[in-house]
Motif scaffolding. Sequence first.
Motif, PDB file in Angstrom:
ATOM      1  N   ALA A 138      38.866  26.678  43.273  1.00  0.00           N
ATOM      2  CA  ALA A 138      39.287  28.058  43.044  1.00  0.00           C
ATOM      3  C   ALA A 138      40.590  28.134  42.260  1.00  0.00           C
ATOM      4  CB  ALA A 138      39.429  28.788  44.377  1.00  0.00           C
ATOM      5  N   SER A 139      41.489  27.166  42.464  1.00  0.00           N
ATOM      6  CA  SER A 139      42.770  27.218  41.761  1.00  0.00           C
ATOM      7  C   SER A 139      42.593  27.049  40.259  1.00  0.00           C
ATOM      8  CB  SER A 139      43.721  26.156  42.310  1.00  0.00           C
ATOM      9  OG  SER A 139      43.215  24.848  42.087  1.00  0.00           O
ATOM     10  N   LYS A 140      41.730  26.123  39.853  1.00  0.00           N
ATOM     11  CA  LYS A 140      41.500  25.931  38.421  1.00  0.00           C
ATOM     12  C   LYS A 140      40.696  27.084  37.831  1.00  0.00           C
ATOM     13  CE  LYS A 140      42.065  20.935  38.359  1.00  0.00           C
ATOM     14  NZ  LYS A 140      41.463  19.614  38.091  1.00  0.00           N
ATOM     15  N   MET A 141      39.795  27.655  38.616  1.00  0.00           N
ATOM     16  CA  MET A 141      39.069  28.819  38.131  1.00  0.00           C
ATOM     17  C   MET A 141      40.027  29.985  37.912  1.00  0.00           C
ATOM     18  SD  MET A 141      36.112  29.842  37.166  1.00  0.00           S
ATOM     19  CE  MET A 141      34.839  28.834  37.946  1.00  0.00           C
ATOM     20  N   THR A 142      41.008  30.120  38.802  1.00  0.00           N
ATOM     21  CA  THR A 142      42.022  31.161  38.630  1.00  0.00           C
ATOM     22  C   THR A 142      42.759  30.979  37.309  1.00  0.00           C
ATOM     23  OG1 THR A 142      42.345  31.420  41.014  1.00  0.00           O
ATOM     24  CG2 THR A 142      44.132  32.162  39.587  1.00  0.00           C
ATOM     25  N   LEU A 178      32.442  37.813  29.699  1.00  0.00           N
ATOM     26  CA  LEU A 178      31.920  38.737  30.707  1.00  0.00           C
ATOM     27  C   LEU A 178      30.922  38.036  31.621  1.00  0.00           C
ATOM     28  CD1 LEU A 178      31.411  42.053  28.710  1.00  0.00           C
ATOM     29  CD2 LEU A 178      33.383  41.305  30.041  1.00  0.00           C
ATOM     30  N   GLY A 179      30.149  37.122  31.054  1.00  0.00           N
ATOM     31  CA  GLY A 179      29.212  36.359  31.872  1.00  0.00           C
ATOM     32  C   GLY A 179      29.931  35.505  32.900  1.00  0.00           C
ATOM     33  N   LEU A 180      31.059  34.906  32.495  1.00  0.00           N
ATOM     34  CA  LEU A 180      31.859  34.118  33.430  1.00  0.00           C
ATOM     35  C   LEU A 180      32.368  35.001  34.564  1.00  0.00           C
ATOM     36  CD1 LEU A 180      33.528  31.655  34.353  1.00  0.00           C
ATOM     37  CD2 LEU A 180      35.296  32.369  32.714  1.00  0.00           C
ATOM     38  N   SER A 181      32.914  36.166  34.210  1.00  0.00           N
ATOM     39  CA  SER A 181      33.418  37.077  35.237  1.00  0.00           C
ATOM     40  C   SER A 181      32.311  37.491  36.193  1.00  0.00           C
ATOM     41  CB  SER A 181      34.036  38.320  34.582  1.00  0.00           C
ATOM     42  OG  SER A 181      35.219  37.988  33.880  1.00  0.00           O
ATOM     43  N   GLU A 182      31.152  37.774  35.646  1.00  0.00           N
ATOM     44  CA  GLU A 182      30.043  38.215  36.490  1.00  0.00           C
ATOM     45  C   GLU A 182      29.593  37.111  37.436  1.00  0.00           C
ATOM     46  OE1 GLU A 182      26.224  41.097  35.900  1.00  0.00           O
ATOM     47  OE2 GLU A 182      26.553  39.568  34.355  1.00  0.00           O
ATOM     48  N   ARG A 183      29.536  35.881  36.941  1.00  0.00           N
ATOM     49  CA  ARG A 183      29.131  34.764  37.808  1.00  0.00           C
ATOM     50  C   ARG A 183      30.122  34.579  38.958  1.00  0.00           C
ATOM     51  NH1 ARG A 183      28.186  32.440  32.829  1.00  0.00           N
ATOM     52  NH2 ARG A 183      30.023  31.069  32.958  1.00  0.00           N
ATOM     53  N   ILE A 184      31.406  34.729  38.661  1.00  0.00           N
ATOM     54  CA  ILE A 184      32.414  34.557  39.702  1.00  0.00           C
ATOM     55  C   ILE A 184      32.322  35.687  40.726  1.00  0.00           C
ATOM     56  CG2 ILE A 184      34.902  34.551  40.146  1.00  0.00           C
ATOM     57  CD1 ILE A 184      35.167  33.136  37.411  1.00  0.00           C
ATOM     58  N   LEU A 185      32.118  36.898  40.263  1.00  0.00           N
ATOM     59  CA  LEU A 185      31.989  38.021  41.194  1.00  0.00           C
ATOM     60  C   LEU A 185      30.757  37.855  42.076  1.00  0.00           C
ATOM     61  CD1 LEU A 185      32.999  40.906  38.788  1.00  0.00           C
ATOM     62  CD2 LEU A 185      34.283  40.120  40.783  1.00  0.00           C
ATOM     63  N   ASP A 186      29.671  37.374  41.500  1.00  0.00           N
ATOM     64  CA  ASP A 186      28.461  37.129  42.296  1.00  0.00           C
ATOM     65  C   ASP A 186      28.724  36.033  43.336  1.00  0.00           C
ATOM     66  OD1 ASP A 186      27.064  39.046  40.910  1.00  0.00           O
ATOM     67  OD2 ASP A 186      26.057  37.621  39.565  1.00  0.00           O
ATOM     68  N   LEU A 197      39.289  35.400  43.993  1.00  0.00           N
ATOM     69  CA  LEU A 197      39.035  35.341  42.554  1.00  0.00           C
ATOM     70  C   LEU A 197      38.586  36.676  41.976  1.00  0.00           C
ATOM     71  CD1 LEU A 197      37.137  31.932  42.313  1.00  0.00           C
ATOM     72  CD2 LEU A 197      39.480  32.403  41.576  1.00  0.00           C
ATOM     73  N   ARG A 198      38.252  37.625  42.838  1.00  0.00           N
ATOM     74  CA  ARG A 198      37.686  38.888  42.335  1.00  0.00           C
ATOM     75  C   ARG A 198      38.633  39.609  41.384  1.00  0.00           C
ATOM     76  NH1 ARG A 198      35.630  40.662  48.208  1.00  0.00           N
ATOM     77  NH2 ARG A 198      33.583  39.633  48.220  1.00  0.00           N
ATOM     78  N   GLY A 199      39.898  39.727  41.800  1.00  0.00           N
ATOM     79  CA  GLY A 199      40.849  40.432  40.957  1.00  0.00           C
ATOM     80  C   GLY A 199      41.016  39.782  39.603  1.00  0.00           C
ATOM     81  N   ALA A 200      41.103  38.450  39.582  1.00  0.00           N
ATOM     82  CA  ALA A 200      41.266  37.728  38.316  1.00  0.00           C
ATOM     83  C   ALA A 200      40.033  37.885  37.438  1.00  0.00           C
ATOM     84  CB  ALA A 200      41.531  36.251  38.588  1.00  0.00           C
ATOM     85  N   ALA A 201      38.840  37.859  38.056  1.00  0.00           N
ATOM     86  CA  ALA A 201      37.598  38.001  37.296  1.00  0.00           C
ATOM     87  C   ALA A 201      37.491  39.399  36.688  1.00  0.00           C
ATOM     88  CB  ALA A 201      36.400  37.711  38.187  1.00  0.00           C
ATOM     89  N   LEU A 202      37.854  40.408  37.456  1.00  0.00           N
ATOM     90  CA  LEU A 202      37.784  41.783  36.959  1.00  0.00           C
ATOM     91  C   LEU A 202      38.845  42.039  35.899  1.00  0.00           C
ATOM     92  CD1 LEU A 202      37.062  43.569  40.328  1.00  0.00           C
ATOM     93  CD2 LEU A 202      35.568  43.584  38.316  1.00  0.00           C
ATOM     94  N   ARG A 230      25.198  43.297  30.381  1.00  0.00           N
ATOM     95  CA  ARG A 230      26.114  43.138  31.514  1.00  0.00           C
ATOM     96  C   ARG A 230      26.281  44.452  32.276  1.00  0.00           C
ATOM     97  NH1 ARG A 230      25.075  38.506  31.473  1.00  0.00           N
ATOM     98  NH2 ARG A 230      26.229  36.899  30.390  1.00  0.00           N
ATOM     99  N   ALA A 231      25.183  45.116  32.596  1.00  0.00           N
ATOM    100  CA  ALA A 231      25.252  46.436  33.230  1.00  0.00           C
ATOM    101  C   ALA A 231      25.950  46.376  34.581  1.00  0.00           C
ATOM    102  CB  ALA A 231      23.845  47.010  33.382  1.00  0.00           C
ATOM    103  N   GLY A 232      25.597  45.386  35.420  1.00  0.00           N
ATOM    104  CA  GLY A 232      26.207  45.286  36.744  1.00  0.00           C
ATOM    105  C   GLY A 232      27.700  45.062  36.676  1.00  0.00           C
ATOM    106  N   LEU A 233      28.125  44.201  35.762  1.00  0.00           N
ATOM    107  CA  LEU A 233      29.547  43.921  35.621  1.00  0.00           C
ATOM    108  C   LEU A 233      30.296  45.160  35.144  1.00  0.00           C
ATOM    109  CD1 LEU A 233      31.932  41.960  35.602  1.00  0.00           C
ATOM    110  CD2 LEU A 233      31.307  41.353  33.264  1.00  0.00           C
ATOM    111  N   LEU A 234      29.714  45.893  34.212  1.00  0.00           N
ATOM    112  CA  LEU A 234      30.376  47.088  33.702  1.00  0.00           C
ATOM    113  C   LEU A 234      30.606  48.098  34.821  1.00  0.00           C
ATOM    114  CD1 LEU A 234      28.627  47.639  30.253  1.00  0.00           C
ATOM    115  CD2 LEU A 234      30.869  46.671  30.712  1.00  0.00           C
ATOM    116  N   ARG A 235      29.660  48.216  35.736  1.00  0.00           N
ATOM    117  CA  ARG A 235      29.850  49.128  36.868  1.00  0.00           C
ATOM    118  C   ARG A 235      31.023  48.671  37.732  1.00  0.00           C
ATOM    119  NH1 ARG A 235      24.143  49.211  36.815  1.00  0.00           N
ATOM    120  NH2 ARG A 235      24.043  47.529  38.352  1.00  0.00           N
ATOM    121  N   ARG A 236      31.112  47.365  37.981  1.00  0.00           N
ATOM    122  CA  ARG A 236      32.212  46.842  38.791  1.00  0.00           C
ATOM    123  C   ARG A 236      33.556  47.073  38.109  1.00  0.00           C
ATOM    124  NH1 ARG A 236      29.106  41.225  40.011  1.00  0.00           N
ATOM    125  NH2 ARG A 236      28.227  41.707  42.050  1.00  0.00           N
ATOM    126  N   VAL A 237      33.602  46.827  36.803  1.00  0.00           N
ATOM    127  CA  VAL A 237      34.852  47.015  36.067  1.00  0.00           C
ATOM    128  C   VAL A 237      35.262  48.478  36.079  1.00  0.00           C
ATOM    129  CG1 VAL A 237      35.914  46.909  33.784  1.00  0.00           C
ATOM    130  CG2 VAL A 237      34.581  44.982  34.610  1.00  0.00           C
TER     131      VAL A 237
END
Length: 255
Positions: A138-142, A178-186, A197-202, A230-237
């Motif tokens: 998680a630290s390196k992903m951050t 955006l795909g990276l952010s979505e994978r992390i949020l999932d 990681l949610r805040g960093a991904a968003l 990226r419809a799901g990610l756009l809703r989250r953002v």
Amino acid sequence: MAAAQVHAAIAALYGADPVAQKNANDFLVAFALTNDAWEVSIALTRSDDPSVQYFGANMLHGKVKSDFASLPATHRASFATAVAARLDDLASRGPASALAARRMCLALACASTRAGAEAATATTNRAMALASCASADASKMTLALEIAAAIAEETRELDRATRVECVCALVPRIVEVLGLSERILDAAARDASLAGLRGAALRAALAWLRLDEDNVGGCALSPGQLSRCRAGLLRRVHIYAGSRATASRAARADP
């Protein structure tokens, strides 16, 4: 000599004597304006003391922000590479160096965007490569997300010509980031240990969605293209951006 003086000033700054703290702060503020600050700030990040590492990374970030134009144009890309090497070292040192490493992410993004499209692209590649090999860390992903977000955010600080160059080079990477952010949020939705990681991904997603919001380069992806992939990610953002705006308004209204 300069490095020794800076080390002594940092020690005084973190000490208990108010007069010594003021004198140290005055010295360090003045020193940051000198040419020696480039080399010394990088040297500070090699320290074994996390507070000194952070101070060096912070000084370097400020120096890049204010004085990058003073570097010879032929040295700028190699300087960004040197900053990346220091970030790699800090990232390998573990949790004690995490704050310094995150600050170096900002310094790297700042330096590479100011060095031009090629350096900005190389740093984006670095962030994506770090993310691809950090699935269990998680630290390196951050750090990967910090770099990605800062790259997009720093383009807004550039002169118009450099900004257009960087934005047009980076726009083709929007869907990838955006795909990276979505994978992390999932993943965070399935694994509570990744919730941090949610805040960093968003933040990364929002920064890249805004990469060319004023169309400086005339090369942004359309909202329709983004919503289809990226419809799901756009809703989250959208929810994230709305919550930030609400919190900001509440903070301003709080007496």
